[in-house]
Design an enzyme around this catalytic site. Sequence first.
Site, PDB file in Angstrom:
ATOM      1  N   THR A  61       7.404 -11.774  16.131  1.00 32.77           N
ATOM      2  CA  THR A  61       7.763 -10.926  14.998  1.00 32.77           C
ATOM      3  C   THR A  61       6.900 -11.279  13.788  1.00 32.77           C
ATOM      4  O   THR A  61       5.963 -12.079  13.892  1.00 32.77           O
ATOM      5  CB  THR A  61       9.296 -10.994  14.738  1.00 32.77           C
ATOM      6  N   LYS A  65       2.168 -10.731  14.854  1.00 32.51           N
ATOM      7  CA  LYS A  65       1.885  -9.814  15.970  1.00 32.51           C
ATOM      8  C   LYS A  65       0.387  -9.612  16.211  1.00 32.51           C
ATOM      9  O   LYS A  65      -0.041  -9.441  17.349  1.00 32.51           O
ATOM     10  CB  LYS A  65       2.556  -8.460  15.728  1.00 32.51           C
ATOM     11  N   GLY A 126       2.869   3.460   5.048  1.00 34.27           N
ATOM     12  CA  GLY A 126       2.442   2.111   5.452  1.00 34.27           C
ATOM     13  C   GLY A 126       1.428   2.169   6.575  1.00 34.27           C
ATOM     14  O   GLY A 126       1.431   3.111   7.386  1.00 34.27           O
TER      15      GLY A 126
HETATM   16  P1  NDP Z   1       2.787  -5.548   7.490  1.00 40.54           P
HETATM   17  O1  NDP Z   1       2.871  -6.717   6.583  1.00 40.54           O
HETATM   18  O2  NDP Z   1       1.819  -5.553   8.618  1.00 40.54           O
HETATM   19  O3  NDP Z   1       2.426  -4.216   6.623  1.00 40.54           O
HETATM   20  C1  NDP Z   1       3.100  -3.959   5.432  1.00 40.54           C
HETATM   21  C2  NDP Z   1       2.772  -2.541   4.927  1.00 40.54           C
HETATM   22  O4  NDP Z   1       3.646  -2.256   3.847  1.00 40.54           O
HETATM   23  C3  NDP Z   1       1.357  -2.365   4.411  1.00 40.54           C
HETATM   24  O5  NDP Z   1       0.918  -1.075   4.764  1.00 40.54           O
HETATM   25  C4  NDP Z   1       1.544  -2.501   2.883  1.00 40.54           C
HETATM   26  O6  NDP Z   1       0.572  -1.789   2.143  1.00 40.54           O
HETATM   27  C5  NDP Z   1       2.879  -1.834   2.709  1.00 40.54           C
HETATM   28  N1  NDP Z   1       3.615  -2.262   1.494  1.00 40.54           N
HETATM   29  C6  NDP Z   1       4.167  -3.465   1.244  1.00 40.54           C
HETATM   30  N2  NDP Z   1       4.810  -3.455   0.061  1.00 40.54           N
HETATM   31  C7  NDP Z   1       4.660  -2.209  -0.447  1.00 40.54           C
HETATM   32  C8  NDP Z   1       5.105  -1.572  -1.646  1.00 40.54           C
HETATM   33  N3  NDP Z   1       5.824  -2.217  -2.569  1.00 40.54           N
HETATM   34  N4  NDP Z   1       4.771  -0.275  -1.836  1.00 40.54           N
HETATM   35  C9  NDP Z   1       4.057   0.390  -0.920  1.00 40.54           C
HETATM   36  N5  NDP Z   1       3.590  -0.151   0.229  1.00 40.54           N
HETATM   37  C10 NDP Z   1       3.903  -1.443   0.463  1.00 40.54           C
HETATM   38  O7  NDP Z   1       4.296  -5.310   8.002  1.00 40.54           O
HETATM   39  P2  NDP Z   1       4.745  -4.621   9.372  1.00 40.54           P
HETATM   40  O8  NDP Z   1       3.975  -3.360   9.522  1.00 40.54           O
HETATM   41  O9  NDP Z   1       4.703  -5.594  10.472  1.00 40.54           O
HETATM   42  O10 NDP Z   1       6.304  -4.318   9.104  1.00 40.54           O
HETATM   43  C11 NDP Z   1       6.702  -3.267   8.244  1.00 40.54           C
HETATM   44  C12 NDP Z   1       8.210  -3.142   8.273  1.00 40.54           C
HETATM   45  O11 NDP Z   1       8.669  -2.676   9.539  1.00 40.54           O
HETATM   46  C13 NDP Z   1       8.956  -4.452   7.999  1.00 40.54           C
HETATM   47  O12 NDP Z   1      10.039  -4.167   7.137  1.00 40.54           O
HETATM   48  C14 NDP Z   1       9.479  -4.846   9.372  1.00 40.54           C
HETATM   49  O13 NDP Z   1      10.655  -5.621   9.290  1.00 40.54           O
HETATM   50  C15 NDP Z   1       9.761  -3.472   9.976  1.00 40.54           C
HETATM   51  N6  NDP Z   1       9.790  -3.463  11.458  1.00 40.54           N
HETATM   52  C16 NDP Z   1      10.955  -3.106  12.095  1.00 40.54           C
HETATM   53  C17 NDP Z   1      11.027  -3.051  13.465  1.00 40.54           C
HETATM   54  C18 NDP Z   1      12.300  -2.642  14.135  1.00 40.54           C
HETATM   55  O14 NDP Z   1      12.451  -2.884  15.344  1.00 40.54           O
HETATM   56  N7  NDP Z   1      13.225  -2.005  13.451  1.00 40.54           N
HETATM   57  C19 NDP Z   1       9.861  -3.406  14.311  1.00 40.54           C
HETATM   58  C20 NDP Z   1       8.671  -3.720  13.544  1.00 40.54           C
HETATM   59  C21 NDP Z   1       8.660  -3.767  12.172  1.00 40.54           C
HETATM   60  P3  NDP Z   1      -0.874  -2.447   1.786  1.00 40.54           P
HETATM   61  O15 NDP Z   1      -1.723  -2.253   2.996  1.00 40.54           O
HETATM   62  O16 NDP Z   1      -1.325  -1.675   0.614  1.00 40.54           O
HETATM   63  O17 NDP Z   1      -0.609  -3.909   1.484  1.00 40.54           O
END
Ligand code: NDP
Length: 270
Positions: A61, A65, A126
């Site tokens: 997690t 990943k 995202g």
């Molecule tokens: P990452 O850290 O890989 O990516 C985070 C993303 O969020 C980036 O695109 C980032 O943008 C964006 N971001 C962060 N903060 C902000 C903000 N304040 N405003 C706008 N954009 C923002 O995380 P993951 O992709 O791995 O996970 C994303 C979410 O999905 C998490 O909450 C995770 O818990 C959830 N998840 C849930 C699962 C489930 O089974 N329900 C499975 C997998 C994930 P930038 O590129 O500009 O930094």
Amino acid sequence: MNKYAVIGNPVDHSLSPTIHAQFAKQIGLSMSYKKILAPLDGFSVAAKNFISSGALGFNITVPFKVEAYDLIDEYTLNAKTAGAVNTIKVENGTLYGENTDGIGLVNDLCNNLQQSIKGKDILILGAGGATQGILLPLLECQPERILVANRTKTKSLKLANNFSEYGKVCGFGLDQIKAKPVDIIINATSASLDGKMPEIAPGVAAGALCYDLMYGKQTPFMQWARENSALAVTDGLGMLVEQAASAFAFWHGKTPETKEVLKSLRETTD
Ligand code: NDP
């Protein structure tokens, strides 16, 4: 004892041990499934130690990943296209890598929430690891198109380009999303983890199914969706259970029942 685990940082909040224990009970399987907290710079060591101890598989997690991808000997197509792995199976010294996040989301949308994806306009907020994992399984359901909008626009443009051979997908900056409604909005940012809302035009939520990948609490995105006339609002608990079911099937060759597990988690997390 068959040894499994989830490795992450943080990992304390993970519901995976509870979910896998319930799946194992369904088929009378004796297994252990623990949480392993790896230091931010110590994923590979933690994973290798667990493998050396006789592990048969583990989930990965946040935030490991993408790092996990580099450990793999054999990839599924989902894992390969995602460039990220959330499930590893260990067999005769070979590490097999899968990414079940997208299958989990699609199964939750189609089976639990009775939504059709075919022909729909989908907006994903995202462009991180989760978006990498869900794009291919969503595109395989033949939506009309997928818009990926990210705070850092270069990342969404790159992702859209990488996945364009599988369907119509376009990349944008968050600020480029105007008030034109779509059918489904998926919040795949990690903003909810910080109690924040990605900045997008409110009008876009009108009439849409708004899905936050985050689970376990009401998020600012879910609140925003309700205040802006969303058709329906949901969190990612169903996806969590469904991605775990696919991981379980990847390890044990049997797909568990998910409905009762989801119901019992819903009762304890709401
Ligand atoms: P990452 O850290 O890989 O990516 C985070 C993303 O969020 C980036 O695109 C980032 O943008 C964006 N971001 C962060 N903060 C902000 C903000 N304040 N405003 C706008 N954009 C923002 O995380 P993951 O992709 O791995 O996970 C994303 C979410 O999905 C998490 O909450 C995770 O818990 C959830 N998840 C849930 C699962 C489930 O089974 N329900 C499975 C997998 C994930 P930038 O590129 O500009 O930094």
